[in-house]
Enzyme design. Structure first.
Site, PDB file in Angstrom:
ATOM      1  CE  LYS A 114      -3.573  -0.849   2.678  1.00 47.87           C
ATOM      2  NZ  LYS A 114      -4.375  -0.693   3.564  1.00 47.87           N
ATOM      3  CE  LYS A 126      -2.147  -3.648   9.240  1.00 47.45           C
ATOM      4  NZ  LYS A 126      -3.308  -2.605   9.211  1.00 47.45           N
ATOM      5  CG  ASN A 241     -12.715   5.541  10.813  1.00 44.59           C
ATOM      6  OD1 ASN A 241     -13.347   6.796  10.495  1.00 44.59           O
ATOM      7  ND2 ASN A 241     -12.130   6.079   9.997  1.00 44.59           N
TER       8      ASN A 241
END
Length: 435
Positions: A114, A126, A241
């Site tokens: 990404k 992560k 979200n």
């Protein structure tokens, strides 16, 4: 005191076989296959895949937390740092009962891709903690957040690894983590973590950044396909979200959001759902279920509605070979990480569905996290309109770059995105003398 075990990747580990089409595939196997395929497409040296097929470092931590009852419970946490070839690693921390080591490793690898697609000076990371946050009190949740950052404090930092929010974590939790880390270091360190409250150095525009980025890619795709978004229909799986902001921004462009679902169920309204009402209902009742003026629908049923745009914004492996034939949307935009298995994605593309891959579609969040980190390092902050303008520019440029490879090479958008990412990573490896 938290205990920490550090594992370094085995450079001789055997990669998964390339053949075999399987419905059930771990996220780690999926991202390894995609990286290897892109390396082969580009004719890169075998060493590139060897460097990237596993994370450079994976931490397993045990986090003791004193519960409200007085008892001590120990939670398992993870932090995976994939590669630092272009800069420090970057990635969120999720609190979820289904967190596994392989999932965290795969997510860190997706983060690398990404960041590379957007041209950010980061590798991927992560983190995760195995827990059910809905069963924890606020004080227990704070204890867990502080315990996690204590456990990984020796392995993170503004120039090493920068955490951020993810599933079931938010700005408040990032604030607790920042406070704990700053206390340990004896100095306030806002650049440690992104996605924190603005009063602690968070960036304007960060909360809605991932959803805004998702909608920018949908808008660009619709333009290429000749789809008028005014009056187009959309269904969204996942209303946290990312899903809620995606719905809001789509509605602003004139899209009718006809279905929304979350973990408890979903709602449907043919003429379009009032997104603001859905957000308020979810805030009050914890779910979109029961929204007045809508019909109930199963959580997964939103995937199969005849809409123009489908946005999977929940978790991994939602569209597989077991259900791909039921998906009929014209555009599938992956707001979640890995919601479509590689085989299912190929099946969608073969029948004409335009799939916007996760490493491009949901990169708005890490892009504004990068802006936040830059602002923290400079101690100079930008207004929200500047943040949004910079995000718009970077997302459009990334989409155009990937689309150009897609068109010129005749490959899917996913394959094109990985090719863009791997080219940048390989160039960095060569520049550092790794190849």
């Amino acid at each position: 005191m938290s205990t920490v075990r550090e594992f370094r990747s085995d450079p001789g580990a055997v990669a998964p076989a390339k053949a075999a089409v399987r419905e059930a595939q771990s996220p780690l196997e999926a991202v390894q296959r995609l990286i290897r395929a892109a390396c082969e497409d580009l004719g890169l040296p075998p060493a590139v895949y060897e460097y990237l097929k596993e994370p450079a470092r994976v931490l397993v931590v045990n986090i003791p937390v004193r519960m409200d009852s007085g008892e001590v419970r120990t939670f398992t946490g993870y932090r995976s740092q994939h590669t630092d070839v272009v800069g420090p690693t970057k990635g969120g921390v999720r609190f979820h009962p289904a967190v596994t080591l392989d999932e965290v490793k795969a997510l860190s690898m997706w983060m690398t891709m990404k960041c590379a697609v957007l041209g950010l000076p980061y590798g991927g990371a992560k983190g995760g903690v195995v827990c059910e946050p809905r069963t924890l009190s606020r004080s227990e949740l704070e204890g867990l957040a502080r315990g996690y950052i204590r456990a990984v404090a020796g392995f993170v930092g503004p120039e090493r690894d920068i955490p951020a929010p993810d599933v079931n974590t938010n700005a408040e939790i990032m604030g607790w983590m920042l406070d704990e880390y700053s206390s340990l270091r004896g100095v306030v360190t806002p650049a440690l973590i992104t996605g924190k409250p603005e009063v602690l150095g968070g960036s304007a525009g960060r909360t809605g950044a991932t959803g805004r980025g998702v909608v920018i890619t949908i808008r660009e795709a619709a333009d290429r396909l000749g789809l008028d978004l005014r009056g187009a229909t959309a269904a969204i799986q996942g209303f946290g979200n990312v899903g809620s902001h995606t719905a809001r921004y789509l509605q602003e462009l004139g899209v009718r959001v006809v279905a929304i679902s979350d973990v408890r169920g979903g709602v449907h309204r043919r003429d379009g759902i009032d997104v603001e009402a859905a957000i308020e209902h979810t805030r009050r009742y914890g779910s979109v279920v029961g929204l007045p003026g809508t019909d109930p629908i199963g959580s997964d049923e939103v995937l199969y509605l005849p809409v123009d745009i489908l946005v999977p914004a929940a978790l991994e492996n939602q569209i597989t070979m077991a259900n791909v034939d039921q998906v009929s949307a014209r555009i599938v935009c992956e707001a979640a990480n890995g919601p479509t298995t590689p085989e299912a994605s190929e099946a969608l593309v073969q029948r004409g569905t335009f799939v916007i891959p996760d490493i491009l579609a949901n990169a708005g969040g890490v892009t504004v996290s990068y802006f936040e980190w830059v602002q923290n390092l400079q101690n100079f902050y930008w207004p929200e309109d500047e943040v949004e303008a910079r995000l718009e520019d970077m997302m459009v440029r990334a989409f155009n770059t990937v689309y150009k490879v897609h068109a010129q090479r005749g490959v899917s958008m996913r394959r094109a995105a990985y090719m863009v990412a791997l080219k940048r990573l390989a160039d960095a490896m060569a520049a550092r003398g790794w190849l």
